[in-house]
Design a protein around this motif. Structure first.
Motif, short mmCIF file in Angstrom:
data_model
loop_
_atom_site.label_atom_id
_atom_site.label_comp_id
_atom_site.label_asym_id
_atom_site.label_seq_id
_atom_site.Cartn_x
_atom_site.Cartn_y
_atom_site.Cartn_z
N PRO A 323 0.88 -1.28 0.01
CA PRO A 323 0.11 -0.10 -0.11
C PRO A 323 0.90 1.18 0.10
O PRO A 323 2.14 1.39 0.15
CB PRO A 323 -0.88 -0.20 1.35
N MET A 324 0.29 2.52 -0.19
CA MET A 324 0.92 3.71 -0.12
C MET A 324 0.70 4.30 1.09
O MET A 324 1.82 5.07 1.40
CB MET A 324 0.39 4.79 -0.95
N HIS A 325 -0.31 4.08 1.70
CA HIS A 325 -0.61 4.63 3.11
C HIS A 325 -1.24 3.50 4.08
O HIS A 325 -1.87 2.69 3.69
CB HIS A 325 -1.69 5.90 3.00
N GLY A 341 -9.14 -7.39 19.69
CA GLY A 341 -8.00 -7.51 18.80
C GLY A 341 -7.88 -6.21 17.85
O GLY A 341 -8.35 -5.28 18.17
N SER A 342 -6.71 -6.51 17.19
CA SER A 342 -6.17 -5.19 16.28
C SER A 342 -6.50 -5.20 14.94
O SER A 342 -6.84 -6.22 14.25
CB SER A 342 -4.57 -5.24 16.29
N THR A 343 -6.55 -3.81 14.34
CA THR A 343 -6.82 -3.60 12.81
C THR A 343 -5.77 -2.77 12.19
O THR A 343 -5.58 -1.83 13.11
CB THR A 343 -8.23 -3.23 12.78
N LEU A 344 -5.30 -3.14 11.15
CA LEU A 344 -4.52 -2.04 10.48
C LEU A 344 -5.07 -1.81 9.17
O LEU A 344 -5.38 -2.86 8.45
CB LEU A 344 -3.11 -2.97 10.14
N TRP A 345 -5.37 -0.42 8.97
CA TRP A 345 -5.88 0.00 7.69
C TRP A 345 -4.58 0.15 6.73
O TRP A 345 -3.84 0.78 7.01
CB TRP A 345 -6.72 1.25 8.12
N HIS A 346 -4.93 -0.03 5.34
CA HIS A 346 -4.06 0.36 4.41
C HIS A 346 -4.68 0.52 2.89
O HIS A 346 -5.68 -0.19 2.81
CB HIS A 346 -2.85 -0.92 4.39
N CYS A 347 -4.20 1.56 2.33
CA CYS A 347 -4.37 1.76 0.76
C CYS A 347 -3.33 2.24 0.05
O CYS A 347 -2.51 2.92 0.74
CB CYS A 347 -5.74 2.75 1.19
N SER A 348 -3.28 2.14 -1.13
CA SER A 348 -4.10 1.30 -2.02
C SER A 348 -3.14 0.45 -3.09
O SER A 348 -2.28 1.37 -3.61
CB SER A 348 -4.89 2.04 -2.87
N PRO A 349 -3.08 -0.67 -3.15
CA PRO A 349 -2.07 -1.41 -3.96
C PRO A 349 -2.47 -1.16 -5.39
O PRO A 349 -3.59 -0.98 -5.80
CB PRO A 349 -2.18 -3.02 -3.66
N ALA A 350 -1.50 -1.31 -6.32
CA ALA A 350 -1.84 -1.29 -7.54
C ALA A 350 -2.80 -2.46 -7.93
O ALA A 350 -2.63 -3.73 -7.26
CB ALA A 350 -0.50 -1.77 -8.60
N ILE A 351 -3.58 -2.26 -9.28
CA ILE A 351 -4.67 -3.23 -9.38
C ILE A 351 -4.53 -4.05 -10.53
O ILE A 351 -4.23 -3.31 -11.79
CB ILE A 351 -6.12 -2.60 -9.32
N GLN A 381 -10.99 4.02 -12.89
CA GLN A 381 -11.69 4.91 -11.80
C GLN A 381 -11.61 3.84 -10.50
O GLN A 381 -12.23 4.50 -9.47
CB GLN A 381 -13.26 5.06 -12.13
N LEU A 382 -11.18 2.78 -10.48
CA LEU A 382 -11.32 1.86 -9.41
C LEU A 382 -10.30 1.95 -8.27
O LEU A 382 -9.14 2.16 -8.85
CB LEU A 382 -11.50 0.48 -9.72
N ALA A 383 -10.50 1.93 -7.12
CA ALA A 383 -9.45 1.92 -6.05
C ALA A 383 -9.73 0.99 -4.92
O ALA A 383 -10.95 0.64 -4.86
CB ALA A 383 -9.05 3.35 -5.54
N ARG A 384 -8.84 0.51 -4.16
CA ARG A 384 -9.07 -0.42 -3.22
C ARG A 384 -8.65 -0.06 -1.60
O ARG A 384 -7.50 0.69 -1.38
CB ARG A 384 -8.51 -1.68 -3.45
N LEU A 385 -9.35 -0.26 -0.64
CA LEU A 385 -8.91 -0.01 0.47
C LEU A 385 -9.15 -1.31 1.48
O LEU A 385 -10.20 -2.23 1.25
CB LEU A 385 -9.93 0.92 1.26
N GLN A 386 -8.23 -1.81 2.33
CA GLN A 386 -8.34 -2.99 3.21
C GLN A 386 -8.05 -2.98 4.37
O GLN A 386 -6.88 -2.02 4.67
CB GLN A 386 -7.68 -4.07 2.38
N ALA A 387 -8.27 -3.77 5.44
CA ALA A 387 -8.11 -3.42 6.97
C ALA A 387 -7.59 -5.31 7.19
O ALA A 387 -8.39 -5.94 6.70
CB ALA A 387 -9.07 -3.19 7.78
#
Length: 525
Positions: A323-325, A341-351, A381-387
């Motif tokens: 990810p970038m951030h 429990g824990s969560t780590l947010w990250h965005c956005s890998p190349a698709i 136009q598509l982007a991805r976000l993931q935890a």
């Protein structure tokens, strides 16, 4: 027939095995690595999803349980192991990950603290080259050394999410990755074409072929490919290992003697090898008097959000698969109201077009012309976000032997049984709900969540700990029952946090390898 005895025999040429080989070979030890798959070189790597599947897989596995492990995508086959095709996302575990049992009465404690491991995180960064902003991470973790390279550049499909994070008051930082943002130790900077999962032909990605495995070979370590280790052998008393039995590239049975054996195999295969090595002194498998070999299997859930942004081109084909951030703002164990429990947010890998995380799979409910229309629009136009969301260790999630299925050498295959508990599913649902809020606040024209909690990454099965009461090996990977048998890799994790495992694998392995060198006389005696 027995070959000349070696000092250290390593099973597996992945991240941890390669590091141990480099450290021990540099210390003057005779090191042999046995690897089941091919010897991948940079020249072999092809930026293509179909070709990249060759880097995954390995030994067949039986999958059971409500939430079956996504085995093929996570595993590795050949030199470099999983780290030959990983995304090189390098978040650290935090102090709260190491004392969960003591602090919360949940999970297991590590036999070390974050403070003890932190210097090894810093040293690995200097060894292999890491790009990131250590100062920005200090809002979440104790201070450490600066990373040797600045963060990678960002592209629009990552930056579009920041408005949403800001709206929810979630702080972000540039992600830390094992990818060169500039030339490092003769390896070039990344070209940002996003084919990390098919290997890296330039060496910009810090995979073992570019780093520790290369150093190991230069120091005299020997790698034999096409070799399947089937048993670890012990002496008549059963208190020392003497070597291994394996089948070579010609499918001929061989015995290799060694003063010390290190099992650096994948999460499914390390327990399998211990269990298949049962003998009269160890009827339930090596180092398994407590019945914990194979127990505490873990995976991350992944809350995945897709967003379509009304912009001419978000350049989603650019960047890396890291990810970038990212954000640790939801990492505290009690961040979520109804789940621990824990969560780590990250965005956005190349698709990329296909496979997991590809454009076509973003809407797996579409077929034919509707899918074609979606892909055409989404390519711009598509982007991805993931935890990534933590799973607590559960003894019922395990690796054992499937005696109904045998491999080509007649040995029972590994069976991975896995089901998420209420906490894991609660974290996943909280991530979905918050992710949709982020997407809305970011201004996505259309947004949705992927249905169902996947299994991402794998850990556990041969957990380390302070005693045999709750673990298979100690904090250096030395098994409690057999003093010259060691374990390494993600299988030794007592807990997994909510972070990609490779950075911690390297740090724990460097600590263990240097301990092995320092105490060699007593270990190999």
């Amino acid at each position: 027939m027995s070959a000349d005895k070696v000092d250290l025999l390593i099973v597996g040429a992945g991240a941890s095995g390669s590091l141990y080989a480099a450290v021990l070979a540099k210390a003057g030890k005779k090191v042999l690595i046995l690897e089941q798959g091919p010897d991948w070189k940079h020249a072999d790597m092809v930026s293509n999803e179909i070709w990249g599947r060759r880097l995954k897989g390995g030994a067949p596995v039986t999958l059971e349980g409500k939430d079956k492990m996504g085995y093929g995508y996570n595993s590795g086959y050949g030199s470099g192991g999983s780290a030959a095709h990983y995304f090189a996302m390098f978040p650290r575990m935090l102090p709260s990950d190491f004392n969960m049992k003591s602090a919360h009465g949940r999970g297991l404690d590590w036999p070390m603290s974050y403070a003890e491991l932190a210097p090894y995180y810093d040293r690995v960064a200097q060894d292999i080259g890491i790009s990131g902003d250590a100062k920005a991470e200090e809002r979440w973790r104790p201070p450490g050394q600066a990373y040797p390279m600045p963060p990678l550049p960002t592209f629009r499909h990552g930056d579009v999410w920041l408005k949403g994070f800001d709206a929810l008051g979630i702080k972000t930082a540039r992600a830390t990755v094992g990818i060169n943002s500039r030339e490092f130790k003769g390896r070039p900077a990344c070209v940002y074409d996003g084919w990390c999962n098919a290997g890296c032909p330039t060496g910009a990605l810090a995979n073992p072929q570019s780093t520790y495995l290369k150093e190991a070979r230069e120091a005299g370590a020997v790698l034999k490919n096409g070799c399947t280790v089937t048993r670890v052998l012990t002496n008549a008393k059963g208190d020392r290992v003497t070597g291994v039995e394996y089948y070579d590239e010609k499918k001929q049975k061989q015995v290799q003697e060694a003063s010390v054996v290190l099992i650096a195999a994948f999460v499914s295969q390390a327990p399998r090898l211990l269990l298949n090595s049962a003998n009269d002194k160890h009827p339930n498998g090596l180092s398994n008097k407590n019945g914990l070999v194979g127990r505490y299997l873990m995976a991350h859930t992944g809350s995945t959000i897709w967003g379509m942004f009304d912009e001419p081109d978000v350049q989603n084909y650019m960047g890396t698969l890291a990810p970038m951030h990212w954000s640790y703002d939801r990492y505290a164990k009690t961040s979520r109201k109804n789940a621990f429990g824990s969560t780590l947010w990250h965005c956005s890998p190349a698709i990329k077009p296909n496979d997991i995380g590809g454009i076509a799979n973003a809407r797996n409910d579409l077929f034919g012309q509707p899918l074609a229309d979606f892909i055409k629009k989404a390519s711009k136009q598509l982007a991805r976000l993931q935890a990534f969301c933590e799973e607590l260790p559960d003894a019922d999630n395990r690796v054992d032997l499937d005696t109904s299925r045998k491999d080509e050498f007649g040995l029972p295959m590994a069976r991975m049984t896995h089901t998420y508990d209420a906490d894991a599913m609660g974290l996943w649902q909280a991530g979905v709900d918050e992710g949709l809020e982020i997407a809305k606040a970011a201004g996505a024209k259309d947004y949705w969540a992927i249905r169902g909690a996947p299994t991402i990454h794998m850990a556990g099965g041969t957990a380390m700990g302070k005693s045999a009461a709750d673990s298979v090996c100690d904090g250096y990977g030395r098994t409690h029952e057999i003093g010259n048998l060691f374990l390494s890799g993600a299988s030794v994790f007592p807990t997994e946090g909510a972070v990609n495992p490779t950075y911690t694998i390297y740090a724990v392995s460097l600590r263990g390898a240097e301990h092995m060198v320092k105490n060699w006389a007593s270990i190999a005696a």
